[in-house]
Design a protein around this motif. Structure first.
Motif, PDB file in Angstrom:
ATOM      1  N   ALA A   1     -44.857  30.955  81.651  1.00 58.60           N
ATOM      2  CA  ALA A   1     -45.657  29.732  81.209  1.00 58.60           C
ATOM      3  C   ALA A   1     -46.756  29.571  82.107  1.00 58.60           C
ATOM      4  CB  ALA A   1     -44.799  28.407  81.164  1.00 58.60           C
ATOM      5  N   GLY A   2     -47.982  29.665  81.280  1.00 58.02           N
ATOM      6  CA  GLY A   2     -49.105  29.360  82.151  1.00 58.02           C
ATOM      7  C   GLY A   2     -49.550  28.060  82.342  1.00 58.02           C
ATOM      8  N   PRO A   3     -50.622  27.893  82.943  1.00 52.89           N
ATOM      9  CA  PRO A   3     -51.212  26.466  83.161  1.00 52.89           C
ATOM     10  C   PRO A   3     -51.602  25.775  82.090  1.00 52.89           C
ATOM     11  CG  PRO A   3     -52.743  28.098  84.168  1.00 52.89           C
ATOM     12  CD  PRO A   3     -51.732  28.823  83.617  1.00 52.89           C
ATOM     13  N   THR A   4     -52.006  26.444  80.801  1.00 58.45           N
ATOM     14  CA  THR A   4     -52.086  25.814  79.552  1.00 58.45           C
ATOM     15  C   THR A   4     -51.152  26.146  78.434  1.00 58.45           C
ATOM     16  OG1 THR A   4     -53.438  27.755  78.888  1.00 58.45           O
ATOM     17  CG2 THR A   4     -54.691  25.973  80.067  1.00 58.45           C
ATOM     18  N   THR A   5     -50.218  26.795  78.832  1.00 56.99           N
ATOM     19  CA  THR A   5     -49.110  26.856  77.953  1.00 56.99           C
ATOM     20  C   THR A   5     -48.582  25.559  77.505  1.00 56.99           C
ATOM     21  OG1 THR A   5     -48.517  28.889  78.862  1.00 56.99           O
ATOM     22  CG2 THR A   5     -46.860  27.933  77.247  1.00 56.99           C
ATOM     23  N   ALA A   6     -48.429  25.356  76.097  1.00 55.08           N
ATOM     24  CA  ALA A   6     -47.862  24.082  75.595  1.00 55.08           C
ATOM     25  C   ALA A   6     -46.321  24.315  75.651  1.00 55.08           C
ATOM     26  CB  ALA A   6     -48.199  23.636  74.319  1.00 55.08           C
ATOM     27  N   VAL A   7     -45.615  23.202  76.405  1.00 51.50           N
ATOM     28  CA  VAL A   7     -44.186  23.585  76.267  1.00 51.50           C
ATOM     29  C   VAL A   7     -43.513  22.428  75.597  1.00 51.50           C
ATOM     30  CG1 VAL A   7     -42.147  23.486  78.030  1.00 51.50           C
ATOM     31  CG2 VAL A   7     -44.446  24.565  78.602  1.00 51.50           C
ATOM     32  N   TYR A   8     -42.518  23.046  74.682  1.00 49.32           N
ATOM     33  CA  TYR A   8     -41.704  21.885  73.868  1.00 49.32           C
ATOM     34  C   TYR A   8     -40.306  22.202  74.312  1.00 49.32           C
ATOM     35  CZ  TYR A   8     -45.692  21.555  70.535  1.00 49.32           C
ATOM     36  OH  TYR A   8     -46.570  21.334  70.077  1.00 49.32           O
ATOM     37  N   VAL A   9     -39.583  20.868  74.764  1.00 48.05           N
ATOM     38  CA  VAL A   9     -38.209  21.052  75.414  1.00 48.05           C
ATOM     39  C   VAL A   9     -37.364  20.270  74.804  1.00 48.05           C
ATOM     40  CG1 VAL A   9     -38.947  19.801  77.309  1.00 48.05           C
ATOM     41  CG2 VAL A   9     -36.761  21.015  77.613  1.00 48.05           C
ATOM     42  N   CYS A  10     -36.185  20.732  74.562  1.00 49.39           N
ATOM     43  CA  CYS A  10     -35.100  19.709  73.833  1.00 49.39           C
ATOM     44  C   CYS A  10     -33.607  20.169  74.516  1.00 49.39           C
ATOM     45  CB  CYS A  10     -34.955  19.628  72.398  1.00 49.39           C
ATOM     46  SG  CYS A  10     -34.106  18.406  71.762  1.00 49.39           S
ATOM     47  N   GLY A  11     -33.249  19.353  75.222  1.00 50.13           N
ATOM     48  CA  GLY A  11     -31.702  19.763  75.747  1.00 50.13           C
ATOM     49  C   GLY A  11     -31.418  18.510  76.441  1.00 50.13           C
ATOM     50  N   PRO A  12     -30.187  18.809  77.248  1.00 56.00           N
ATOM     51  CA  PRO A  12     -29.612  17.952  78.226  1.00 56.00           C
ATOM     52  C   PRO A  12     -30.409  17.403  79.093  1.00 56.00           C
ATOM     53  CG  PRO A  12     -28.568  20.102  78.419  1.00 56.00           C
ATOM     54  CD  PRO A  12     -29.764  20.355  77.501  1.00 56.00           C
ATOM     55  N   THR A  13     -30.417  16.077  79.470  1.00 56.09           N
ATOM     56  CA  THR A  13     -31.253  15.332  80.350  1.00 56.09           C
ATOM     57  C   THR A  13     -31.560  16.083  81.742  1.00 56.09           C
ATOM     58  OG1 THR A  13     -30.262  13.360  79.675  1.00 56.09           O
ATOM     59  CG2 THR A  13     -31.662  13.340  81.664  1.00 56.09           C
ATOM     60  N   PRO A  14     -30.862  16.755  82.435  1.00 58.19           N
ATOM     61  CA  PRO A  14     -31.081  17.493  83.804  1.00 58.19           C
ATOM     62  C   PRO A  14     -32.143  18.467  83.408  1.00 58.19           C
ATOM     63  CG  PRO A  14     -28.918  17.140  83.718  1.00 58.19           C
ATOM     64  CD  PRO A  14     -29.336  16.614  82.298  1.00 58.19           C
ATOM     65  N   MET A  15     -31.888  19.254  82.466  1.00 57.34           N
ATOM     66  CA  MET A  15     -32.724  20.523  81.890  1.00 57.34           C
ATOM     67  C   MET A  15     -34.346  19.891  81.681  1.00 57.34           C
ATOM     68  SD  MET A  15     -32.734  22.687  78.523  1.00 57.34           S
ATOM     69  CE  MET A  15     -31.986  24.102  78.821  1.00 57.34           C
ATOM     70  N   LEU A  16     -34.200  18.723  80.807  1.00 56.98           N
ATOM     71  CA  LEU A  16     -35.463  18.027  80.557  1.00 56.98           C
ATOM     72  C   LEU A  16     -36.134  17.651  81.697  1.00 56.98           C
ATOM     73  CD1 LEU A  16     -35.699  15.854  77.223  1.00 56.98           C
ATOM     74  CD2 LEU A  16     -36.950  15.266  79.250  1.00 56.98           C
ATOM     75  N   GLU A  17     -35.466  16.758  82.696  1.00 58.88           N
ATOM     76  CA  GLU A  17     -36.180  16.376  83.788  1.00 58.88           C
ATOM     77  C   GLU A  17     -36.635  17.324  84.752  1.00 58.88           C
ATOM     78  OE1 GLU A  17     -37.057  13.161  83.957  1.00 58.88           O
ATOM     79  OE2 GLU A  17     -35.791  12.510  82.310  1.00 58.88           O
ATOM     80  N   ALA A  18     -36.081  18.389  84.860  1.00 57.48           N
ATOM     81  CA  ALA A  18     -36.279  19.684  85.685  1.00 57.48           C
ATOM     82  C   ALA A  18     -37.640  20.209  84.906  1.00 57.48           C
ATOM     83  CB  ALA A  18     -35.487  20.410  85.825  1.00 57.48           C
ATOM     84  N   VAL A  19     -37.763  20.280  83.800  1.00 57.87           N
ATOM     85  CA  VAL A  19     -38.924  20.778  83.148  1.00 57.87           C
ATOM     86  C   VAL A  19     -40.139  19.781  83.301  1.00 57.87           C
ATOM     87  CG1 VAL A  19     -39.804  21.505  80.916  1.00 57.87           C
ATOM     88  CG2 VAL A  19     -37.678  22.273  81.459  1.00 57.87           C
ATOM     89  N   ARG A  20     -39.884  18.701  82.987  1.00 55.66           N
ATOM     90  CA  ARG A  20     -40.969  17.481  83.189  1.00 55.66           C
ATOM     91  C   ARG A  20     -41.439  17.565  84.749  1.00 55.66           C
ATOM     92  NH1 ARG A  20     -41.018  12.233  80.911  1.00 55.66           N
ATOM     93  NH2 ARG A  20     -40.018  11.632  82.719  1.00 55.66           N
ATOM     94  N   ALA A  21     -40.697  17.389  85.491  1.00 54.78           N
ATOM     95  CA  ALA A  21     -41.201  17.619  86.867  1.00 54.78           C
ATOM     96  C   ALA A  21     -42.001  18.883  87.320  1.00 54.78           C
ATOM     97  CB  ALA A  21     -39.953  17.536  88.028  1.00 54.78           C
ATOM     98  N   ALA A  22     -41.608  19.849  86.625  1.00 55.07           N
ATOM     99  CA  ALA A  22     -42.180  21.407  87.077  1.00 55.07           C
ATOM    100  C   ALA A  22     -43.328  21.181  86.131  1.00 55.07           C
ATOM    101  CB  ALA A  22     -41.111  22.417  86.821  1.00 55.07           C
ATOM    102  N   ARG A  23     -43.663  20.786  85.114  1.00 52.49           N
ATOM    103  CA  ARG A  23     -44.743  20.834  84.365  1.00 52.49           C
ATOM    104  C   ARG A  23     -45.905  19.915  84.839  1.00 52.49           C
ATOM    105  NH1 ARG A  23     -46.277  25.324  82.631  1.00 52.49           N
ATOM    106  NH2 ARG A  23     -47.778  24.685  81.054  1.00 52.49           N
ATOM    107  N   ALA A  24     -45.512  18.738  85.752  1.00 52.30           N
ATOM    108  CA  ALA A  24     -46.165  17.570  86.131  1.00 52.30           C
ATOM    109  C   ALA A  24     -47.346  18.311  86.728  1.00 52.30           C
ATOM    110  CB  ALA A  24     -45.542  16.517  86.821  1.00 52.30           C
ATOM    111  N   ARG A  25     -47.251  19.461  87.560  1.00 51.91           N
ATOM    112  CA  ARG A  25     -48.318  20.091  88.434  1.00 51.91           C
ATOM    113  C   ARG A  25     -49.498  20.420  87.483  1.00 51.91           C
ATOM    114  NH1 ARG A  25     -43.823  22.999  90.351  1.00 51.91           N
ATOM    115  NH2 ARG A  25     -44.019  25.046  89.270  1.00 51.91           N
ATOM    116  N   HIS A  26     -49.169  20.629  86.016  1.00 50.20           N
ATOM    117  CA  HIS A  26     -50.265  21.027  84.995  1.00 50.20           C
ATOM    118  C   HIS A  26     -50.655  20.050  84.216  1.00 50.20           C
ATOM    119  CE1 HIS A  26     -49.277  25.190  86.343  1.00 50.20           C
ATOM    120  NE2 HIS A  26     -48.280  25.006  86.119  1.00 50.20           N
TER     121      HIS A  26
END
Ligand code: FES
Length: 374
Positions: A248-273
């Motif tokens: 996933a690059g800095p402009t990739t649109a990410v769509y995530v749906c799954g358990p809360t730990p997965m979702l929160e981890a992705v949210r935190a990681a993408r917060a830098r972009h």
């Protein structure tokens, strides 16, 4: 074909008949241990003509307009994983169902009075029938178990919608779909739509084993080379967030749906972009953020409940009355809305709260005590 019982009762949509049906509902609808198709049919009619009526004292119809409901017939029922049932729904008269877009869900009105939301996971935009898939959660709020047990082919099902709070962007050129288990349901039609549009996309689908990953074959069949399947039992561990977001690059649109730990981890990681679109849908309530304890007074009952900092008012109300009405637990469906008689509310919902209303699943108090009409 619709259940003959449904057709018969629809022809005499007389409120007194319907109310007597309500009053005489069979006990096994609460037990959840045995299906009663006639009871399910009658309940469907009651809900369709009477709007949603909760078994709860905090009946949301006091503060919400009656919404438009639709009647469908279950025309297909299939286990798509050991604990996931897929239901196919069609118009009882063979007409078209309301239009929808990928990411949309319907609100199902269950025979018990519960309401639950399920994403449409059939072909994008298909209106001759809908498909929903439900993972059975034995220790949940009872809705998924009821969905598994209350409906079989030929039964009526009442729903609202579709609504879409998780739609696929039209102008995003590079997409990554991150899927965890039953989170596949809103995303499968998105993937199919992206493929039809010719948009560049990739998907990572994670689960404990391939057997427990519903609709996996359909996801992979869209474009096998674009899908990474992460089965824990094959790889020996759960995926890290770097595994999920690989490529996933800095402009990739990410769509995530799954358990809360997965979702929160992705949210935190993408917060830098900061400028990269991130879209997500939760299947469970978000954690309480900046919670301050308060008291919730149930005006008509004369009871006072203590809401601690780390729990929602809805949680506490459900402790006191398990039939309290709720659905999304995320502040957007409006099911849990109550009338406020006194006190100041910290409004946190997205369903629209007037000053004298409160979505108890997310909103909190600004004052020490809030009095509701409960
Ligand atoms: S349960 Fe949906 S807004 Fe509260």
């Amino acid at each position: 074909m619709a259940d003959p019982a449904v057709i018969r009762i629809r022809a005499q949509s007389n409120s007194s008949v319907v109310e007597s049906i309500w009053a005489s509902r069979p006990a096994d609808l609460y037990d959840g241990s045995r299906r009663d198709r006639f009871a399910t049919a009658l309940w469907g009619v009651r809900t369709l003509f009477g709007g949603f009526a909760s078994a709860s004292r905090w009946d949301p119809s006091r503060v919400s307009p009656v919404r438009r409901t639709h009647l469908a017939t279950v025309v297909g029922r299939e286990l798509v994983a050991p604990d996931v049932v897929a239901l196919t729904l069609a118009d009882p008269d063979g007409g078209l169902l309301p239009s929808w877009t990928p990411g949309a869900h319907i609100d199902v009105h269950l025979p018990s009075g519960r309401r639950r939301q399920y994403s449409l996971c059939g072909r994008p935009g298909r209106r001759t029938d809908y498909r929903i898939a439900i993972r059975r959660i034995a220790d949940g709020g009872g809705g998924s178990v009821e969905m598994h047990e209350a409906y079989d082919v030929g039964d009526p099902l009442v729903f609202e919608g579709p609504h879409n709070a998780f739609s696929l962007g039209m102008a995003e050129p590079d997409l990554l779909f991150v899927i965890g288990g039953i989170g596949v349901t809103p995303i499968l039609p998105m993937i199919q739509a992206a493929q039809q549009r010719g948009t560049h996309w990739r998907a990572v689908y994670a689960g404990r084993s391939r057997d427990h990953m519903p609709l996996l074959r359909e996801v992979v069949s869209v474009a096998p080379e674009r899908v990474t399947v992460w089965a824990d039992d094959e790889r020996g561990r759960c995926p890290s967030v770097d595994d999920l977001l690989d490529g996933a690059g800095p402009t990739t649109a990410v769509y995530v749906c799954g358990p809360t730990p997965m979702l929160e981890a992705v949210r935190a990681a993408r917060a830098r972009h900061a400028h990269a679109p991130l879209h997500y849908e939760r299947f469970s309530p978000p954690p309480v953020v900046d919670g301050i304890p308060f008291e919730l007074e149930l005006g008509r009952m004369g009871r006072v409940l203590s809401v601690p900092a780390n729990r929602t008012a809805l949680d506490v109300m459900r402790d006191s009355d398990p039939t309290t009405a709720y659905s999304c637990q995320q502040g957007f469906c409006g099911t849990c809305k109550v009338k406020v008689l006194a006190g100041q509310v910290d409004h946190r919902g997205r369903a629209g709260e007037a000053d004298d209303e409160m979505l108890v699943c997310v909103s909190r108090a600004k004052s020490r005590r809030v009095v509701i009409d409960g």
